[in-house]
Structure formats: structure tokens, C-alpha cells
Design an enzyme around this catalytic site. Structure first.
Site, PDB file in Angstrom:
ATOM      1  N   ARG A  98      -1.153  12.300   1.898  1.00  0.00           N
ATOM      2  CA  ARG A  98      -2.116  13.414   1.850  1.00  0.00           C
ATOM      3  C   ARG A  98      -2.076  14.228   3.124  1.00  0.00           C
ATOM      4  NH1 ARG A  98      -6.870   9.627   0.206  1.00  0.00           N
ATOM      5  NH2 ARG A  98      -5.210   8.108   0.612  1.00  0.00           N
ATOM      6  N   ILE A 126      -9.835  -2.989  -1.473  1.00  0.00           N
ATOM      7  CA  ILE A 126      -9.022  -3.932  -0.697  1.00  0.00           C
ATOM      8  C   ILE A 126      -7.536  -3.789  -1.031  1.00  0.00           C
ATOM      9  CG2 ILE A 126      -8.592  -6.391  -0.217  1.00  0.00           C
ATOM     10  CD1 ILE A 126     -11.489  -6.956  -0.602  1.00  0.00           C
ATOM     11  N   HIS A 171       4.497   9.693   6.985  1.00  0.00           N
ATOM     12  CA  HIS A 171       4.845   8.335   7.419  1.00  0.00           C
ATOM     13  C   HIS A 171       5.357   8.348   8.861  1.00  0.00           C
ATOM     14  CE1 HIS A 171       4.046   7.034   3.426  1.00  0.00           C
ATOM     15  NE2 HIS A 171       5.170   7.451   2.879  1.00  0.00           N
ATOM     16  N   ARG A 182       6.997   2.554  -5.847  1.00  0.00           N
ATOM     17  CA  ARG A 182       7.069   3.981  -5.486  1.00  0.00           C
ATOM     18  C   ARG A 182       8.493   4.504  -5.698  1.00  0.00           C
ATOM     19  NH1 ARG A 182       3.159   5.497  -0.405  1.00  0.00           N
ATOM     20  NH2 ARG A 182       1.287   4.509  -1.246  1.00  0.00           N
ATOM     21  N   LEU A 225      -1.065  -9.970  23.119  1.00  0.00           N
ATOM     22  CA  LEU A 225      -1.490  -9.460  21.811  1.00  0.00           C
ATOM     23  C   LEU A 225      -0.494  -9.904  20.745  1.00  0.00           C
ATOM     24  CD1 LEU A 225      -3.152  -7.317  20.026  1.00  0.00           C
ATOM     25  CD2 LEU A 225      -1.339  -5.702  20.641  1.00  0.00           C
ATOM     26  N   ASP A 276      -3.782   4.223   5.460  1.00  0.00           N
ATOM     27  CA  ASP A 276      -3.717   4.991   4.217  1.00  0.00           C
ATOM     28  C   ASP A 276      -3.917   6.474   4.514  1.00  0.00           C
ATOM     29  OD1 ASP A 276      -3.355   5.394   1.554  1.00  0.00           O
ATOM     30  OD2 ASP A 276      -5.239   4.484   0.905  1.00  0.00           O
ATOM     31  N   GLY A 277      -3.258   7.286   3.721  1.00  0.00           N
ATOM     32  CA  GLY A 277      -3.453   8.725   3.832  1.00  0.00           C
ATOM     33  C   GLY A 277      -2.275   9.488   4.409  1.00  0.00           C
ATOM     34  N   ASN A 278      -1.151   8.823   4.608  1.00  0.00           N
ATOM     35  CA  ASN A 278       0.017   9.516   5.173  1.00  0.00           C
ATOM     36  C   ASN A 278       0.507  10.646   4.262  1.00  0.00           C
ATOM     37  OD1 ASN A 278      -0.113   7.554   7.101  1.00  0.00           O
ATOM     38  ND2 ASN A 278       1.788   6.520   6.530  1.00  0.00           N
ATOM     39  N   TRP A 295       6.456  -1.327  -3.863  1.00  0.00           N
ATOM     40  CA  TRP A 295       7.864  -1.316  -4.308  1.00  0.00           C
ATOM     41  C   TRP A 295       8.061  -0.403  -5.512  1.00  0.00           C
ATOM     42  CZ3 TRP A 295      11.532  -2.890  -1.216  1.00  0.00           C
ATOM     43  CH2 TRP A 295      11.314  -3.947  -0.327  1.00  0.00           C
TER      44      TRP A 295
HETATM   45  C1  IPE Z   1      -0.072   4.912   3.549  1.00  0.00           C
HETATM   46  O1  IPE Z   1      -0.049   6.232   3.164  1.00  0.00           O
HETATM   47  C2  IPE Z   1       1.297   4.329   3.828  1.00  0.00           C
HETATM   48  C3  IPE Z   1       1.825   3.356   2.839  1.00  0.00           C
HETATM   49  C4  IPE Z   1       1.172   2.828   1.846  1.00  0.00           C
HETATM   50  C5  IPE Z   1       3.224   2.971   3.006  1.00  0.00           C
HETATM   51  P1  IPE Z   1       0.158   6.641   1.655  1.00  0.00           P
HETATM   52  O2  IPE Z   1       1.619   6.806   1.410  1.00  0.00           O
HETATM   53  O3  IPE Z   1      -0.539   5.685   0.758  1.00  0.00           O
HETATM   54  O4  IPE Z   1      -0.535   8.071   1.621  1.00  0.00           O
HETATM   55  P2  IPE Z   1      -1.458   8.698   0.458  1.00  0.00           P
HETATM   56  O5  IPE Z   1      -2.477   7.651   0.093  1.00  0.00           O
HETATM   57  O6  IPE Z   1      -0.559   9.032  -0.658  1.00  0.00           O
HETATM   58  O7  IPE Z   1      -2.081   9.884   1.104  1.00  0.00           O
HETATM   59 MG    MG Z   2      -2.312   5.618  -0.213  1.00  0.00          MG
END
Ligand code: IPE
Ligand code: MG
Length: 212
Positions: A6, A166, A19, A53, A113, A2-4, A51
Site C-alpha cells: 500500500r 494475528i 518492500h 503471492r 540483542l 504490514d503495508g509495504n 508463498w
Molecule cells: C508486508 O507488506 C510485507 C510482507 C508480507 C512480505 P505487504 O506486502 O503485506 O503490503 P500490503 O499489505 O499489500 O500493503
Molecule cells: Mg499485507
């Protein structure tokens, strides 16, 4: 992961740029997992909820995942990585589904792995599809019907970017999983962050509801 978005925004760039960088973190975590003898590593790449988004972002993400798995195929084979994708396949494009089938087949004998990409996945969806098939079979043990059948429950879940929820991930399978939350945004989560999370995990006292 998470956080890509931002991460990209902080740099004045489009979300997709985050991403792209996030793929590099996946690669770093995969490599470290092989190096450190981790047997299973899973990535929550795309939820059923994702989906909803904007179409452009969804399309870019799907293309990115397709390109990345094709690009990594030789690395998987060289390192004994078994690659699997778990989730609702019905929603994936025929091209992506076909590529996944091919890469899963080509890496099926990887024994170092197991790397799992949860794609178009949600925990509630998984329990629902498992319950339906369990009932049809007249069984009463749900685990063989979850998409994770045969895969051990996670010891550790790491959530990046400061969120503490979660988000419909592995609801059944996380029953006794340890959680590590970090403020690090996913594109910055590389080997050092991974090591720190594993060190935190190592300090936990796991009792599984029993007394020691
Ligand atoms: C995580 O980053 C990647 C996916 C859910 C595909 P986000 O796209 O949720 O990034 P933020 O949360 O908006 O920063
Ligand atoms: Mg996110």
C-alpha cells in the site's frame, strides 16, 4: 510488518518498492533496539501463506532478504546482534538456506540483542511440527519443540498498517502478549513510531490473569 504494498501504491510505484523501503524500517528498529537495551526483537517477514503471492513478488522478497542479511552481517557482529531465522526451512532455496546457516553461525555469540526473522513461518505449522516431535519423543510439554524453544514469549506485538489480526503468527507464544496496532504503514515505521509503541506498552497493566 504490514503495508509495504500500500505504501508503494500510494506513491504510484510497484509493490516491491515498498518492500525495499521496508528493509530500512527493519534496520531502524534493529538499531533502536540495540540503543534501548531491548533483548529480543522479531520480525514476521514472510508467512507460509505468503508463498501463494505472485511468483515474481515472492522471488523479489527472497532475494531482498538474502541481500539484506548479507549486507547487515558486519553490523550484526559489530553490535553484538545474534541473528536467527525461524520457520519452515524446507521451502527455502538452498542458496538462501545456506546463507542463513552461515550468518546464524557467524553471529551465534552475539549477546546484546537477538534478532529473529520469521520466514516461511506460520503459527499452526509450528504447533503441528512441535506436536509431531513431542509425540514421537513421548513427552507432554510442547514448548521445547516449538521453533522458539529457549526464546521468551513476546512482551509486545506491534502490527502496522491498520490491520487488526494475528494472521497465523505466533499462536502459542502470544498467550499473554500485549498488542499495539498502528495505522502507520511499515515503510514509515521508524524510530519515532517504535518509541510511541513502547510508550503505549509501558502504560499497560499486565496481570497475567491474576489480580493485583
Ligand atoms: C508486508 O507488506 C510485507 C510482507 C508480507 C512480505 P505487504 O506486502 O503485506 O503490503 P500490503 O499489505 O499489500 O500493503
Ligand atoms: Mg499485507
Amino acid at each position: 510488518m504490514d503495508g509495504n504494498g500500500r505504501w508503494a501504491k500510494l506513491r504510484g510505484k510497484e509493490r516491491v518498492y515498498g518492500h525495499f523501503e521496508g528493509v530500512e524500517s527493519v534496520r531502524a528498529v534493529m538499531e533502536a533496539s540495540v540503543e534501548w537495551g531491548i533483548r529480543y526483537v522479531s520480525f514476521f517477514a514472510f508467512s507460509e501463506e505468503n508463498w501463494a503471492r505472485p511468483e515474481q513478488e515472492v522471488m523479489t522478497l527472497m532475494q531482498l532478504m538474502l541481500d539484506a542479511m548479507v549486507k547487515e552481517l558486519e553490523t550484526f557482529k559489530k553490535n553484538g546482534v545474534r541473528f536467527r531465522v525461524l520457520g519452515n526451512r524446507e521451502r527455502l532455496s538452498p542458496e538462501l538456506a545456506g546463507t542463513i546457516d552461515r550468518i546464524e553461525a557467524e553471529t551465534a555469540d552475539g549477546s546484546v540483542l537477538t534478532m529473529i526473522l520469521f520466514l516461511s513461518y506460520s503459527g499452526k505449522w509450528d504447533i503441528r511440527q512441535a506436536a509431531r516431535r513431542m509425540a514421537a519423543a513421548g513427552d507432554d510439554d510442547i514448548e521445547p519443540y516449538l521453533v522458539t524453544a529457549g526464546i521468551p514469549d513476546p512482551d509486545l506485538l506491534i502490527r502496522t498498517s491498520g490491520e487488526k489480526r494475528i494472521s497465523n503468527y505466533l499462536l502459542w507464544q502470544l498467550a499473554y502478549t500485549e498488542f499495539v496496532f498502528t495505522d502507520t504503514l511499515w515503510p514509515d515505521f521508524r524510530k519515532d513510531s517504535y518509541r510511541a509503541a513502547l510508550e503505549e506498552y509501558a502504560s499497560r497493566d499486565r496481570r497475567f490473569g491474576k489480580v493485583k
